[in-house]
Scaffold this motif. Sequence first.
Motif, PDB file in Angstrom:
ATOM      1  N   ILE A 124      15.808  10.420  -2.971  1.00 52.50           N
ATOM      2  CA  ILE A 124      15.881   9.049  -2.853  1.00 52.50           C
ATOM      3  C   ILE A 124      15.051   8.480  -1.717  1.00 52.50           C
ATOM      4  O   ILE A 124      14.562   7.471  -1.678  1.00 52.50           O
ATOM      5  N   GLU A 125      15.492   9.033  -0.523  1.00 56.31           N
ATOM      6  CA  GLU A 125      15.041   8.744   0.594  1.00 56.31           C
ATOM      7  C   GLU A 125      13.455   8.769   0.822  1.00 56.31           C
ATOM      8  O   GLU A 125      12.679   7.883   1.280  1.00 56.31           O
ATOM      9  N   THR A 126      12.782  10.082   0.175  1.00 55.30           N
ATOM     10  CA  THR A 126      11.366  10.178  -0.099  1.00 55.30           C
ATOM     11  C   THR A 126      10.956   8.868  -0.925  1.00 55.30           C
ATOM     12  O   THR A 126       9.842   8.368  -0.576  1.00 55.30           O
ATOM     13  N   TYR A 127      11.546   8.308  -2.119  1.00 58.47           N
ATOM     14  CA  TYR A 127      11.095   7.531  -2.906  1.00 58.47           C
ATOM     15  C   TYR A 127      10.979   6.188  -2.092  1.00 58.47           C
ATOM     16  O   TYR A 127      10.063   5.460  -2.394  1.00 58.47           O
ATOM     17  N   ARG A 128      12.134   6.061  -1.445  1.00 58.61           N
ATOM     18  CA  ARG A 128      11.976   4.507  -0.621  1.00 58.61           C
ATOM     19  C   ARG A 128      10.798   4.661   0.460  1.00 58.61           C
ATOM     20  O   ARG A 128      10.253   3.476   0.733  1.00 58.61           O
ATOM     21  N   ALA A 129      10.196   5.695   1.039  1.00 56.38           N
ATOM     22  CA  ALA A 129       9.008   5.774   1.577  1.00 56.38           C
ATOM     23  C   ALA A 129       7.845   5.468   0.836  1.00 56.38           C
ATOM     24  O   ALA A 129       6.965   4.877   1.242  1.00 56.38           O
ATOM     25  N   LEU A 130       7.771   5.983  -0.371  1.00 56.85           N
ATOM     26  CA  LEU A 130       6.781   5.403  -1.342  1.00 56.85           C
ATOM     27  C   LEU A 130       6.773   4.081  -1.714  1.00 56.85           C
ATOM     28  O   LEU A 130       5.621   3.313  -1.650  1.00 56.85           O
ATOM     29  N   GLU A 131       8.181   3.447  -1.741  1.00 58.56           N
ATOM     30  CA  GLU A 131       8.010   1.949  -1.959  1.00 58.56           C
ATOM     31  C   GLU A 131       7.451   1.413  -1.054  1.00 58.56           C
ATOM     32  O   GLU A 131       6.906   0.312  -0.990  1.00 58.56           O
ATOM     33  N   ARG A 132       7.639   1.655   0.556  1.00 56.84           N
ATOM     34  CA  ARG A 132       6.908   1.180   1.638  1.00 56.84           C
ATOM     35  C   ARG A 132       5.653   1.190   1.680  1.00 56.84           C
ATOM     36  O   ARG A 132       4.822   0.297   1.727  1.00 56.84           O
ATOM     37  N   LEU A 133       5.033   2.282   1.016  1.00 53.53           N
ATOM     38  CA  LEU A 133       3.491   2.414   0.725  1.00 53.53           C
ATOM     39  C   LEU A 133       3.085   1.539  -0.127  1.00 53.53           C
ATOM     40  O   LEU A 133       2.136   0.863  -0.053  1.00 53.53           O
ATOM     41  N   TYR A 134       3.930   1.306  -1.269  1.00 54.61           N
ATOM     42  CA  TYR A 134       3.432   0.507  -2.378  1.00 54.61           C
ATOM     43  C   TYR A 134       3.431  -1.021  -1.865  1.00 54.61           C
ATOM     44  O   TYR A 134       2.495  -1.730  -2.225  1.00 54.61           O
ATOM     45  N   HIS A 135       4.457  -1.285  -1.234  1.00 54.50           N
ATOM     46  CA  HIS A 135       4.741  -2.818  -0.605  1.00 54.50           C
ATOM     47  C   HIS A 135       3.799  -3.217   0.227  1.00 54.50           C
ATOM     48  O   HIS A 135       3.049  -4.197   0.329  1.00 54.50           O
ATOM     49  N   ASP A 136       3.168  -2.154   0.975  1.00 48.14           N
ATOM     50  CA  ASP A 136       2.168  -2.226   1.997  1.00 48.14           C
ATOM     51  C   ASP A 136       0.472  -2.065   1.500  1.00 48.14           C
ATOM     52  O   ASP A 136      -0.150  -2.584   2.283  1.00 48.14           O
ATOM     53  N   GLY A 137       0.599  -2.022   0.514  1.00 48.50           N
ATOM     54  CA  GLY A 137      -0.695  -2.102  -0.337  1.00 48.50           C
ATOM     55  C   GLY A 137      -1.716  -0.711  -0.059  1.00 48.50           C
ATOM     56  O   GLY A 137      -2.738  -0.797  -0.523  1.00 48.50           O
TER      57      GLY A 137
END
Length: 279
Positions: A124-137
């Motif tokens: 879950i924590e790892t995926y939240r990092a992926l979400e950050r990368l996604y939102h940052d483009g």
Amino acid sequence: MRQVPNVTLNNGVKIGQLGYGVYKVPAADSFSLVTQALEAGYRSIDTAALYANEEGVGQAVRQATGDGGPLRREDIFVTTKVWNDSQGFDSTLAAFDESLHKLELDYVDLYLIHWPCPEQDLYIETYRALERLYHDGRVRAIGVSNFEPEHLRRLLDATDVVPAVNQVELHPWLQQSEVRAFGQEAGIRTEAWSPLARGQLLEDPVLARIAAALGRSVAQVVLRWHVQLGNIVIPKASSLARIRENRNIFDFMLDDGAMADIAALDRGHRAGSDPARVN
């Protein structure tokens, strides 16, 4: 040769339905083989931090899209993955930076969690990092690999961005009907790794009979089966002849009888690891 069709992910991004996987492709061979795959018409390349060949993949993509190259960067879809020992929010961001540095690309098209590693309890924590990368483009799409429905349910409850892809072992001996059904309902595309069961399927008598009747190879029949099911599929190939053979699956169809015969081959057989046991 017909063009590889695209499928549309849940955020509107398009990916080629047939890609080239570089698992166990030696680093020394990755540049030449990926270059040959791009020349043969593949536009999706699947690598990972674990594979230790991101440098060669990136070099091939840069050559194909650089000055005088035949392609644009947006023509090529590059997937890579965060390895198990880098799970966790900050560790995942650092691992992504390292992968991007090795690829020498401005962005990655798809970034995946390689395994859920349930005993670590960090996905879950790892995926939240992926979400950050996604939102940052920095990535165009995010997803997971080797996730079972139980992992996906928990992930969907705890995070905001629905994974675009779940990449799992999938082939006629392991058809993953529950995983595929869950993905279809949730809007998650299923992508097949080890689509030929690491070569074990090539001697299957049912597949051999179907292939002989069509004048095709067993590998082509199996890859065609994947495409007709709607899977994204990423076979590995270690020679130009096999790269081209795997690519040449869009000028024939499997009829209902052949599809039914292949459906009957499911036996729950894994050629790779069980997600519950990888940590």
